[in-house]
Design a protein around this motif. Structure first.
Motif, short mmCIF file in Angstrom:
data_model
loop_
_atom_site.label_atom_id
_atom_site.label_comp_id
_atom_site.label_asym_id
_atom_site.label_seq_id
_atom_site.Cartn_x
_atom_site.Cartn_y
_atom_site.Cartn_z
N GLY A 67 16.84 -19.50 -71.14
CA GLY A 67 16.31 -19.93 -69.27
C GLY A 67 17.02 -21.01 -69.15
N ALA A 68 18.23 -22.06 -68.09
CA ALA A 68 18.47 -23.07 -68.17
C ALA A 68 17.78 -24.01 -68.43
N ASN A 69 17.68 -25.18 -68.60
CA ASN A 69 16.92 -26.88 -68.58
C ASN A 69 16.78 -26.82 -67.50
N LEU A 70 16.02 -26.71 -66.65
CA LEU A 70 15.81 -26.53 -65.79
C LEU A 70 15.91 -28.69 -64.56
N ALA A 71 15.95 -29.51 -65.37
CA ALA A 71 16.08 -30.79 -65.58
C ALA A 71 17.42 -31.39 -66.47
N ALA A 72 18.55 -30.34 -66.90
CA ALA A 72 19.16 -31.12 -66.92
C ALA A 72 20.50 -30.90 -66.70
N LYS A 73 20.38 -30.61 -65.45
CA LYS A 73 20.81 -31.19 -64.07
C LYS A 73 20.55 -31.08 -62.60
N ARG A 74 20.92 -31.97 -61.76
CA ARG A 74 21.24 -32.39 -59.97
C ARG A 74 20.51 -30.45 -59.57
N TRP A 75 20.10 -30.14 -58.78
CA TRP A 75 19.73 -28.37 -58.32
C TRP A 75 20.85 -28.69 -57.16
N SER A 76 22.05 -27.99 -57.46
CA SER A 76 22.40 -27.94 -56.93
C SER A 76 22.88 -26.51 -57.01
N ASP A 77 23.23 -26.02 -55.59
CA ASP A 77 23.50 -24.03 -55.56
C ASP A 77 23.79 -23.42 -56.24
N SER A 78 24.92 -23.97 -57.16
CA SER A 78 25.33 -23.64 -58.02
C SER A 78 24.21 -23.30 -59.03
N TYR A 79 24.09 -24.83 -59.38
CA TYR A 79 23.16 -24.67 -61.12
C TYR A 79 21.54 -24.15 -60.72
N LYS A 80 21.02 -23.73 -59.27
CA LYS A 80 19.89 -23.09 -58.85
C LYS A 80 19.91 -21.48 -59.62
N GLU A 81 21.91 -21.47 -59.24
CA GLU A 81 21.81 -19.89 -59.72
C GLU A 81 21.93 -20.25 -60.90
N THR A 82 22.49 -20.67 -61.68
CA THR A 82 21.93 -20.32 -63.08
C THR A 82 21.34 -20.62 -63.97
N ILE A 83 20.04 -21.14 -62.78
CA ILE A 83 18.69 -21.34 -63.59
C ILE A 83 18.07 -19.83 -63.74
N VAL A 84 18.48 -19.42 -61.76
CA VAL A 84 17.80 -18.22 -62.24
C VAL A 84 18.20 -17.07 -63.08
N ASN A 85 19.51 -16.90 -63.00
CA ASN A 85 20.40 -15.82 -63.66
C ASN A 85 20.57 -15.80 -65.15
N SER A 86 20.37 -16.87 -65.74
CA SER A 86 19.57 -16.92 -67.34
C SER A 86 18.21 -16.74 -67.42
N ARG A 87 17.24 -16.28 -66.65
CA ARG A 87 16.35 -16.21 -66.98
C ARG A 87 16.27 -14.63 -66.24
N LEU A 88 15.85 -14.53 -65.49
CA LEU A 88 16.09 -12.76 -64.26
C LEU A 88 17.15 -11.69 -65.38
N ASN A 89 18.28 -12.32 -65.98
CA ASN A 89 18.99 -11.04 -66.20
C ASN A 89 18.53 -10.79 -67.68
N THR A 90 17.91 -12.58 -68.65
CA THR A 90 17.07 -11.99 -69.79
C THR A 90 16.42 -10.27 -69.80
N THR A 91 15.24 -11.12 -68.93
CA THR A 91 13.92 -10.09 -68.71
C THR A 91 14.97 -8.89 -68.41
N GLU A 92 16.06 -8.77 -67.59
CA GLU A 92 16.00 -7.20 -66.97
C GLU A 92 16.44 -6.73 -68.08
N ASN A 93 17.80 -7.35 -69.26
CA ASN A 93 18.63 -7.32 -69.98
C ASN A 93 17.02 -6.32 -71.45
N LEU A 94 15.92 -7.00 -71.07
CA LEU A 94 15.18 -6.67 -72.36
C LEU A 94 14.53 -5.27 -71.63
N LEU A 95 14.01 -5.54 -70.70
CA LEU A 95 13.39 -4.34 -69.85
C LEU A 95 14.16 -2.72 -70.03
#
Length: 298
Positions: A67-95
């Motif tokens: 998962g992308a570091n929550l505190a690495a950058k300001r929570w812009s809409d694009s970085y929020k999307e990066t944070i979410v996708n880095s976690r959910l996509n990996t988990t979905e791929n594992l499943l």
């Protein structure tokens, strides 16, 4: 020899977990996007690095820390999307990968965070507490991540979701705090009354190992020390350990300008307790902040 697959294994927590796993006799595989980049890391020399799940089989335990570091950058809409996708996509791929395995893992230890509870002030929170306000980004993120992880139970796996507090170690949050404190410019955030739920890196990876070994444990676990402190308490303890004054205050408006949406969590805080871990018999090496900071800084 039991086989462990770690996603996010090249990060701060992963690199501290690997030596402990190896010392206990586990063989470790790390999924990374850049195997060549990490081959030179001493801690990864005895680790199998792979760039695709298709190169992995016969795994007994999966530890999903990606998962992308929550505190690495300001929570812009694009970085929020990066944070979410880095976690959910990996988990979905594992499943999807688990579904294809003839020899399926028996355990999934999946990352999460105390952000699950939202900004709750001085309310005492444990694993029986409800999730926070769905309008908060970190609440939606952790809820979706945990929901995805629990789908592995339908595939026959035992699932533990680790709701991690602020991890203190030789990298990460503590190292970001140190510079102003070392120069005598450290101070509280806002009122300083908000709670700070933390855990020493050693206790964090020991807790993960504990969950791996104890097959009777499942569900959500708070990975936080048993003695959360207020931000004022953190400030004073850190100053005392460093031998530096702590008279400064970071005004709320300044913090909001600096970090944006994340400021709400920092200024409201969370008072989280590791009830399930302690009731199961886990003991902390560093239960108090003073003990943790003395170990890490002295």
């Amino acid at each position: 020899m039991s086989q462990v697959l770690i996603t996010g294994g090249t990060g701060f927590i992963g690199r501290n977990l690997i030596p402990l796993l190896q010392a206990k006799g586990y063989k470790v595989t790390v999924l990374t996007r850049s195997a060549d980049k990490y081959k030179a890391y001493p801690v990864l020399k005895e680790v199998r690095l792979v760039e695709s799940l298709q190169d992995v089989n016969d795994i007994d335990v999966v530890v999903n820390l990606a998962g992308a570091n929550l505190a690495a950058k300001r929570w812009s809409d694009s970085y929020k999307e990066t944070i979410v996708n880095s976690r959910l996509n990996t988990t979905e791929n594992l499943l999807e990968w688990i579904k294809q395995q003839e020899h399926k893992p028996h355990t999934l230890i999946n990352g999460s965070a105390i952000g699950f509870y939202g900004a709750r002030g001085n309310e005492e929170l444990d694993e029986s507490s409800t999730s926070g306000n769905g309008s908060e980004f970190q609440v939606r993120l952790c809820t979706r991540w945990e929901d995805a992880a629990y789908r592995a139970e339908n595939l026959g796996l035992r699932v533990c979701c680790i709701r991690t507090g602020v991890v203190l170690g030789h990298e990460g949050a503590l190292q970001q705090m140190l510079p102003p404190f070392k120069f005598g410019l450290g101070g509280k955030l806002g009122s300083g009354n908000q709670y700070f739920s933390w855990i020493h890196i050693s206790d964090h990876v020991r807790a993960v190992m504990y969950l791996i070994k104890h097959s009777e444990l499942q569900g959500a676990f708070n990975l936080t020390a048993p003695e959360p402190v207020t931000n004022y308490g953190l400030t004073k303890t850190l100053g005392k350990v460093l031998g530096r004054p702590t008279f400064a205050t970071v005004p709320e408006f300044a913090l909001k300008l600096l970090v944006g949406e994340l400021a709400k969590m920092l200024l409201t805080g969370q008072r989280v307790y590791p009830k399930k871990l302690m009731e199961s018999g886990f003991t902390f090496e560093y239960p108090t902040l003073n003990e943790a900071l003395q170990d890490l800084l002295n």
